[in-house]
Scaffold this motif. Structure first.
Motif, mmCIF file in Angstrom:
data_model
loop_
_atom_site.group_PDB
_atom_site.id
_atom_site.type_symbol
_atom_site.label_atom_id
_atom_site.label_comp_id
_atom_site.label_asym_id
_atom_site.label_seq_id
_atom_site.Cartn_x
_atom_site.Cartn_y
_atom_site.Cartn_z
ATOM 1 N N THR A 71 0.815 -1.219 0.000
ATOM 2 C CA THR A 71 0.000 0.000 0.000
ATOM 3 C C THR A 71 0.843 1.260 0.000
ATOM 4 O O THR A 71 0.318 2.352 -0.268
ATOM 5 N N GLY A 72 2.139 1.168 0.340
ATOM 6 C CA GLY A 72 3.010 2.339 0.387
ATOM 7 C C GLY A 72 2.758 3.200 1.610
ATOM 8 O O GLY A 72 3.083 4.402 1.587
ATOM 9 N N LYS A 73 2.211 2.620 2.684
ATOM 10 C CA LYS A 73 1.865 3.415 3.863
ATOM 11 C C LYS A 73 2.560 2.865 5.113
ATOM 12 O O LYS A 73 2.710 1.648 5.267
ATOM 13 N N PHE A 74 2.969 3.788 5.996
ATOM 14 C CA PHE A 74 3.532 3.422 7.292
ATOM 15 C C PHE A 74 2.397 3.396 8.311
ATOM 16 O O PHE A 74 1.646 4.373 8.449
ATOM 17 N N PHE A 75 2.295 2.274 9.042
ATOM 18 C CA PHE A 75 1.236 2.102 10.041
ATOM 19 C C PHE A 75 1.845 2.278 11.429
ATOM 20 O O PHE A 75 2.833 1.630 11.767
ATOM 21 N N CYS A 76 1.259 3.149 12.222
ATOM 22 C CA CYS A 76 1.787 3.452 13.549
ATOM 23 C C CYS A 76 1.260 2.446 14.560
ATOM 24 O O CYS A 76 0.068 2.447 14.886
ATOM 25 N N TYR A 77 2.164 1.585 15.072
ATOM 26 C CA TYR A 77 1.828 0.668 16.157
ATOM 27 C C TYR A 77 2.231 1.230 17.515
ATOM 28 O O TYR A 77 1.647 0.863 18.531
ATOM 29 N N VAL A 78 3.242 2.083 17.520
ATOM 30 C CA VAL A 78 3.770 2.639 18.777
ATOM 31 C C VAL A 78 3.521 4.147 18.769
ATOM 32 O O VAL A 78 4.159 4.887 18.002
ATOM 33 N N PRO A 79 2.593 4.643 19.563
ATOM 34 C CA PRO A 79 2.353 6.100 19.599
ATOM 35 C C PRO A 79 3.595 6.845 20.092
ATOM 36 O O PRO A 79 4.329 6.363 20.950
ATOM 37 N N GLY A 80 3.830 8.000 19.521
ATOM 38 C CA GLY A 80 4.967 8.806 19.941
ATOM 39 C C GLY A 80 5.383 9.812 18.879
ATOM 40 O O GLY A 80 4.648 10.098 17.926
ATOM 41 N N ILE A 81 6.584 10.365 19.048
ATOM 42 C CA ILE A 81 7.134 11.362 18.144
ATOM 43 C C ILE A 81 7.989 10.658 17.097
ATOM 44 O O ILE A 81 8.890 9.889 17.432
ATOM 45 N N TYR A 82 7.711 10.950 15.811
ATOM 46 C CA TYR A 82 8.418 10.320 14.694
ATOM 47 C C TYR A 82 9.095 11.399 13.829
ATOM 48 O O TYR A 82 8.585 12.538 13.693
ATOM 49 N N PHE A 83 10.202 11.004 13.233
ATOM 50 C CA PHE A 83 10.900 11.843 12.259
ATOM 51 C C PHE A 83 10.766 11.184 10.892
ATOM 52 O O PHE A 83 10.988 9.981 10.741
ATOM 53 N N PHE A 84 10.421 12.015 9.847
ATOM 54 C CA PHE A 84 10.235 11.509 8.488
ATOM 55 C C PHE A 84 11.086 12.345 7.528
ATOM 56 O O PHE A 84 11.330 13.556 7.739
ATOM 57 N N SER A 85 11.502 11.684 6.434
ATOM 58 C CA SER A 85 12.297 12.346 5.410
ATOM 59 C C SER A 85 11.913 11.793 4.045
ATOM 60 O O SER A 85 11.845 10.568 3.870
ATOM 61 N N ASP B 189 3.631 13.897 15.576
ATOM 62 C CA ASP B 189 3.170 13.217 16.799
ATOM 63 C C ASP B 189 2.042 12.273 16.392
ATOM 64 O O ASP B 189 0.933 12.720 16.067
ATOM 65 N N LEU B 190 2.332 11.003 16.371
ATOM 66 C CA LEU B 190 1.367 10.023 15.873
ATOM 67 C C LEU B 190 0.701 9.276 17.016
ATOM 68 O O LEU B 190 1.301 9.020 18.063
ATOM 69 N N GLN B 191 -0.540 8.928 16.771
ATOM 70 C CA GLN B 191 -1.291 8.054 17.671
ATOM 71 C C GLN B 191 -1.358 6.659 17.048
ATOM 72 O O GLN B 191 -1.066 6.469 15.862
ATOM 73 N N GLN B 192 -1.759 5.706 17.874
ATOM 74 C CA GLN B 192 -1.852 4.339 17.363
ATOM 75 C C GLN B 192 -2.864 4.272 16.219
ATOM 76 O O GLN B 192 -3.922 4.899 16.260
ATOM 77 N N ASN B 193 -2.503 3.499 15.182
ATOM 78 C CA ASN B 193 -3.302 3.274 13.977
ATOM 79 C C ASN B 193 -3.262 4.441 12.985
ATOM 80 O O ASN B 193 -3.971 4.389 11.960
ATOM 81 N N ASP B 194 -2.476 5.464 13.248
ATOM 82 C CA ASP B 194 -2.288 6.510 12.244
ATOM 83 C C ASP B 194 -1.471 5.964 11.078
ATOM 84 O O ASP B 194 -0.627 5.071 11.254
ATOM 85 N N GLU B 195 -1.710 6.522 9.872
ATOM 86 C CA GLU B 195 -0.984 6.108 8.679
ATOM 87 C C GLU B 195 -0.296 7.328 8.049
ATOM 88 O O GLU B 195 -0.898 8.422 7.951
ATOM 89 N N VAL B 196 0.939 7.144 7.603
ATOM 90 C CA VAL B 196 1.710 8.202 6.939
ATOM 91 C C VAL B 196 2.112 7.672 5.565
ATOM 92 O O VAL B 196 2.669 6.575 5.467
ATOM 93 N N TRP B 197 1.862 8.477 4.499
ATOM 94 C CA TRP B 197 2.136 8.035 3.144
ATOM 95 C C TRP B 197 2.348 9.260 2.250
ATOM 96 O O TRP B 197 2.136 10.410 2.639
ATOM 97 N N VAL B 198 2.764 9.015 0.986
ATOM 98 C CA VAL B 198 3.088 10.077 0.029
ATOM 99 C C VAL B 198 2.200 9.913 -1.202
ATOM 100 O O VAL B 198 1.983 8.786 -1.670
ATOM 101 N N ARG B 199 1.730 11.068 -1.730
ATOM 102 C CA ARG B 199 0.914 11.010 -2.946
ATOM 103 C C ARG B 199 1.406 12.079 -3.938
ATOM 104 O O ARG B 199 1.909 13.145 -3.572
ATOM 105 N N LEU B 200 1.215 11.788 -5.237
ATOM 106 C CA LEU B 200 1.545 12.712 -6.325
ATOM 107 C C LEU B 200 0.289 13.500 -6.681
ATOM 108 O O LEU B 200 -0.800 12.929 -6.838
ATOM 109 N N PHE B 201 0.452 14.833 -6.801
ATOM 110 C CA PHE B 201 -0.697 15.700 -7.078
ATOM 111 C C PHE B 201 -1.267 15.398 -8.458
ATOM 112 O O PHE B 201 -0.542 14.993 -9.375
ATOM 113 N N LYS B 202 -2.585 15.634 -8.630
ATOM 114 C CA LYS B 202 -3.263 15.349 -9.905
ATOM 115 C C LYS B 202 -2.794 16.322 -10.983
ATOM 116 O O LYS B 202 -2.346 17.434 -10.693
#
Length: 279
Positions: free
Chosen positions: A180-194, A237-250
């Motif tokens: 799916t290309g998505k990161f699923f948050c199992y551990v709530p907390g502060i995350y760094f993304f690049s 700052d993610l909560q449990q079950n949050d998803e982070v992903w990338v999309r290309l604009f239309k």
């Protein structure tokens, strides 16, 4: 004229004597005393002449009597004679009655002393493999990290496109779903993304980093005669079950990212900085 013969005298005498003896023998013999006479003659008394001189009291004393006669009483004893009673013997095993009701449960007794440990038993047979249990509490896991890449270029069209990755560098505990290309948050907390991409010549580069269905940050590059590397980094700052992903604009305008089959030009990474459960 009839002639008579006379018997001689001795013959007559002998006949008379025989007749007398026969008459005497025909009479029954009568004893001189009756059977009920207590003082009847005893032929043994002829050997003891002194028995004829015993008085009446002595004769009475030697008479035989039964011990149950009322004239005489039995001997007396200082203690009464024991009385015995016949008790019949009954085999109680054949007299089994109906089963009675169960009684009330008694109180528990005191605990006994602990015994010594017994010898170790032999090893049993290895059991079959059990079924997989449910997923454990994710809060107990304080690590999360991923880093993925893409080797294919992507062009925009009439709708938003999810950026799917084909190269996996790090995927701890498989928190990033490669399909799916998505990161699923199992551990709530502060995350760094690049996010790092390579722009296309004379084309616009327009991308969003999403949290669930909400736009968090944008990566943008204007059209240029030469292509460049473009990056975006941030913390969430993610909560449990949050998803982070990338999309290309239309595709309102020509929009694309560059890559080829030999090198990886597009990367997306993230890791846990601090879990919420750590306080």
């Amino acid at each position: 004229m009839m002639q008579t013969h006379k018997l001689p005298g001795p013959v007559v005498c002998l006949c008379t004597l025989v007749l007398l003896c026969m008459g005497t023998a025909s009479e029954p013999y009568t004893p001189p005393y009756s059977d009920s006479d207590p003082e009847r003659y005893d032929h043994r008394a002829s050997h003891h002449p002194r028995d004829y001189h015993r008085d009446a009291s002595e004769v009475k004393r030697v008479e035989c009597r039964r011990c149950c006669d009322p004239e005489e009483e039995g001997p007396t004893y200082p203690h009464p004679a024991p009385q015995y009673q016949v008790v019949p013997h009954i085999n109680i095993t054949i007299l089994k009655g109906e089963k009675g009701d169960s009684g009330l449960r008694g109180p528990y007794g005191k605990a006994g002393k602990g015994g010594k440990a017994g010898p170790r038993g032999v090893h049993g047979m290895k059991g079959s493999k059990g079924t997989m249990g449910p997923t454990g509490d994710p809060c107990k896991s304080y690590y999360a990290a991923f880093s993925v890449g893409r080797k294919k270029a992507l062009h925009s069209n009439e709708y938003y496109q999810t950026l799917v990755f084909d190269t996996e560098f790090v995927n701890l505990y498989n928190h990033f779903n490669m399909f799916t290309g998505k990161f699923f948050c199992y551990v709530p907390g502060i995350y760094f993304f690049s996010l790092n991409v390579h722009t296309w010549n004379q084309k616009e580069t327009y991308m969003h980093v999403m949290k669930n269905e909400e736009e968090m940050v944008i990566l943008y590059a204007q059209p240029s005669d030469r292509s460049v590397m473009q990056s975006q980094s941030f913390m969430l700052d993610l909560q449990q079950n949050d998803e982070v992903w990338v999309r290309l604009f239309k595709g309102e305008r020509e929009n694309a990212v560059f890559s080829d089959d030999y090198d990886t030009y597009i990367t997306f990474s993230g890791y846990l900085v601090k879990a919420t459960s750590e306080g």
